[in-house]
Write a protein that holds these residues in place. Structure first.
Motif, PDB file in Angstrom:
ATOM      1  N   VAL A 129     -11.872  27.639 -21.521  1.00  0.00           N
ATOM      2  CA  VAL A 129     -11.447  27.313 -20.159  1.00  0.00           C
ATOM      3  C   VAL A 129     -10.599  28.460 -19.644  1.00  0.00           C
ATOM      4  O   VAL A 129     -10.071  29.265 -20.411  1.00  0.00           O
ATOM      5  N   ALA A 130     -10.474  28.524 -18.313  1.00  0.00           N
ATOM      6  CA  ALA A 130      -9.616  29.549 -17.716  1.00  0.00           C
ATOM      7  C   ALA A 130      -8.180  29.313 -18.175  1.00  0.00           C
ATOM      8  O   ALA A 130      -7.627  28.233 -17.940  1.00  0.00           O
ATOM      9  N   PRO A 131      -7.561  30.299 -18.820  1.00  0.00           N
ATOM     10  CA  PRO A 131      -6.272  30.032 -19.474  1.00  0.00           C
ATOM     11  C   PRO A 131      -5.125  29.743 -18.530  1.00  0.00           C
ATOM     12  O   PRO A 131      -4.163  29.062 -18.921  1.00  0.00           O
ATOM     13  N   PHE A 132      -5.201  30.222 -17.286  1.00  0.00           N
ATOM     14  CA  PHE A 132      -4.036  30.099 -16.402  1.00  0.00           C
ATOM     15  C   PHE A 132      -4.352  29.358 -15.102  1.00  0.00           C
ATOM     16  O   PHE A 132      -3.559  29.389 -14.164  1.00  0.00           O
ATOM     17  N   ALA A 133      -5.495  28.669 -15.061  1.00  0.00           N
ATOM     18  CA  ALA A 133      -5.905  27.990 -13.828  1.00  0.00           C
ATOM     19  C   ALA A 133      -5.266  26.618 -13.677  1.00  0.00           C
ATOM     20  O   ALA A 133      -5.105  26.119 -12.555  1.00  0.00           O
ATOM     21  N   GLY A 134      -4.917  25.973 -14.764  1.00  0.00           N
ATOM     22  CA  GLY A 134      -4.350  24.632 -14.673  1.00  0.00           C
ATOM     23  C   GLY A 134      -5.321  23.615 -14.120  1.00  0.00           C
ATOM     24  O   GLY A 134      -4.945  22.717 -13.366  1.00  0.00           O
ATOM     25  N   GLU A 135      -6.583  23.710 -14.528  1.00  0.00           N
ATOM     26  CA  GLU A 135      -7.608  22.789 -14.032  1.00  0.00           C
ATOM     27  C   GLU A 135      -7.372  21.382 -14.587  1.00  0.00           C
ATOM     28  O   GLU A 135      -7.074  21.200 -15.764  1.00  0.00           O
ATOM     29  N   VAL A 136      -7.517  20.382 -13.705  1.00  0.00           N
ATOM     30  CA  VAL A 136      -7.366  18.982 -14.104  1.00  0.00           C
ATOM     31  C   VAL A 136      -8.737  18.333 -14.166  1.00  0.00           C
ATOM     32  O   VAL A 136      -9.501  18.378 -13.196  1.00  0.00           O
ATOM     33  N   ARG A 137      -9.040  17.744 -15.325  1.00  0.00           N
ATOM     34  CA  ARG A 137     -10.303  17.021 -15.503  1.00  0.00           C
ATOM     35  C   ARG A 137     -10.024  15.746 -16.289  1.00  0.00           C
ATOM     36  O   ARG A 137      -9.434  15.802 -17.367  1.00  0.00           O
ATOM     37  N   HIS A 138     -10.442  14.625 -15.737  1.00  0.00           N
ATOM     38  CA  HIS A 138     -10.342  13.335 -16.425  1.00  0.00           C
ATOM     39  C   HIS A 138      -8.908  13.067 -16.916  1.00  0.00           C
ATOM     40  O   HIS A 138      -8.685  12.623 -18.041  1.00  0.00           O
ATOM     41  N   GLY A 139      -7.953  13.366 -16.059  1.00  0.00           N
ATOM     42  CA  GLY A 139      -6.570  13.055 -16.378  1.00  0.00           C
ATOM     43  C   GLY A 139      -5.890  14.034 -17.307  1.00  0.00           C
ATOM     44  O   GLY A 139      -4.773  13.780 -17.754  1.00  0.00           O
ATOM     45  N   ARG A 140      -6.527  15.170 -17.586  1.00  0.00           N
ATOM     46  CA  ARG A 140      -5.929  16.176 -18.462  1.00  0.00           C
ATOM     47  C   ARG A 140      -5.883  17.519 -17.735  1.00  0.00           C
ATOM     48  O   ARG A 140      -6.825  17.901 -17.053  1.00  0.00           O
ATOM     49  N   LEU A 141      -4.768  18.209 -17.914  1.00  0.00           N
ATOM     50  CA  LEU A 141      -4.603  19.528 -17.314  1.00  0.00           C
ATOM     51  C   LEU A 141      -4.825  20.574 -18.401  1.00  0.00           C
ATOM     52  O   LEU A 141      -4.168  20.545 -19.440  1.00  0.00           O
ATOM     53  N   TYR A 142      -5.765  21.493 -18.150  1.00  0.00           N
ATOM     54  CA  TYR A 142      -6.167  22.477 -19.148  1.00  0.00           C
ATOM     55  C   TYR A 142      -5.569  23.847 -18.853  1.00  0.00           C
ATOM     56  O   TYR A 142      -5.518  24.277 -17.700  1.00  0.00           O
ATOM     57  N   GLY A 143      -5.144  24.527 -19.886  1.00  0.00           N
ATOM     58  CA  GLY A 143      -4.645  25.888 -19.759  1.00  0.00           C
ATOM     59  C   GLY A 143      -3.841  26.274 -20.974  1.00  0.00           C
ATOM     60  O   GLY A 143      -3.399  25.415 -21.758  1.00  0.00           O
TER      61      GLY A 143
END
Length: 366
Positions: A148-162
């Motif tokens: 995943v994009a390390p610094f985008a802070g994408e939210v999917r299904h209640g989780r924020l990725y980064g």
């Protein structure tokens, strides 16, 4: 080129990181994945049931999840990879962002430079009541291999990725948002010391600096991701490099050289095995060892005269890191595999030894 592979110290301190270079994911949300250098297998946790059927705690503040999410996305967007891991310039920019957040809520704030350009953020807020330390770390592990994009802070299904979303920027966001709401609502009933620390993933320089200042507190909350379960034991870690040295030659005449990579392949199995009888801890289980990096060779047409590996050995309570290292060195260098290698096998002394920890069952506080 230095006399060791790039990326020295990869993986961080005994504790972990949201998403490992291997797994490639880092997220904050319910049931969070620990990932990285020190996952659930390194922590022994004690379930503590909620009292009063889960009723709100008297004096608690309620923080809107949207405000925490926005702050977390902001923190994730600021790279803070530990520079010892071969990426980025460190925690400086994130430290200044956290300091600004603390100043806005009225805290007394100062930056304490621990390493060049890498300050701890320290703050005091509140005038009365018991003294509480809130602490989390600013640095993260590297981003290589993330899916995943390390610094985008994408939210999917209640989780924020980064990178760092779980370990430990989510803790920073939750602590900052809670403190802000407590101050705003006039419900802050204690004296808070806030400490956002550098270098947790490699050398603990920020934690050591905080400990050296001997903060006077009555209680502390550290933002390591444990699913809100108490940690009663934790594996330690020892890290070091092993090198095989051969003799270079043209690959058309390999018989004139000594292949250092082949020499390393001969001993790699010994480096990645804890010999029997293995010690056992009643909660943490057995110690582990893993070869985590390898580098060797200078060209496609050259017999390699150097090969390095990085070894990560997890310690259980009662083990002495230096003694474990010496025993492994003697076992490998005295083996038939090492003797068959026409070159030499060299062990560098550990650059990191962090002992295992456990809380005695008789302790009155965890």
């Amino acid at each position: 080129m230095r006399g060791r592979p790039a990326g020295e110290g990869a993986g961080g301190g005994p504790g972990k990181g949201a998403g490992t270079p291997g797994g490639g994911r880092g997220w904050a949300g319910s049931g969070g994945d620990r990932g990285a250098a020190c996952g659930p297998g390194d922590r022994a946790q004690l379930e503590v049931p909620a009292e009063g059927g889960g009723h709100p705690v008297r004096g608690a503040v309620v923080v809107r999840s949207g405000s925490v999410e926005a702050l977390l996305r902001d923190l994730v967007s600021i790279p803070s990879v530990n520079p010892a891991l071969g990426e980025g310039s460190g925690e400086g920019e994130l430290a200044r962002r956290v300091a600004d957040e603390l100043r806005e809520l009225g805290a007394e704030v100062w930056l304490e430079e621990v390493l060049p350009g890498r300050p701890n953020v320290l703050a005091h807020v509140g005038d009365n009541g018991p003294r509480l330390l809130l602490s989390a770390h600013l640095d993260t592990v590297q981003t290589a291999g993330m899916s995943v994009a390390p610094f985008a802070g994408e939210v999917r299904h209640g989780r924020l990725y980064g990178r760092g979303a779980c370990d430990t920027k989510a803790s920073l966001a939750a602590m900052l948002a809670s403190l802000r709401e407590a101050v705003r609502s006039g419900r802050l009933s204690c004296r808070v010391t806030f400490a956002a620390l550098v270098d947790e993933e490699v050398g603990f320089a920020g934690s050591k600096a905080l400990a050296a200042s001997r903060p006077q507190v009555d209680g502390a909350v550290f933002g390591e991701p444990t699913d809100l379960r108490l940690v009663v034991a934790h594996k330690g870690v020892m890290r070091f490099y092993v090198r095989t040295v051969g003799r270079a030659a043209h690959s058309a005449t390999p018989q004139l050289g000594v292949n250092a990579i082949e020499g390393m392949l001969g001993i790699a199995g010994l480096l990645s095995t804890v010999p029997e009888p293995r010690p056992e801890h009643p909660v943490l289980g057995a110690p582990t060892v893993c070869v985590t990096e390898i580098q060797g060779g200078v060209g496609r047409n050259t017999v390699p005269d150097r090969c390095w590996v990085h070894v990560d050995r997890r310690l259980i309570p009662g083990e002495d890191g230096e003694a474990v290292w010496a025993a492994l060195r003697d076992r490998v260098c005295g083996s038939e595999r090492a003797r068959r290698f026409a070159g030499s096998v060299e062990f560098e002394r550990p650059y990191l030894v962090a002992p295992a920890m456990e809380t005695p069952g008789s302790a009155w506080v965890l």
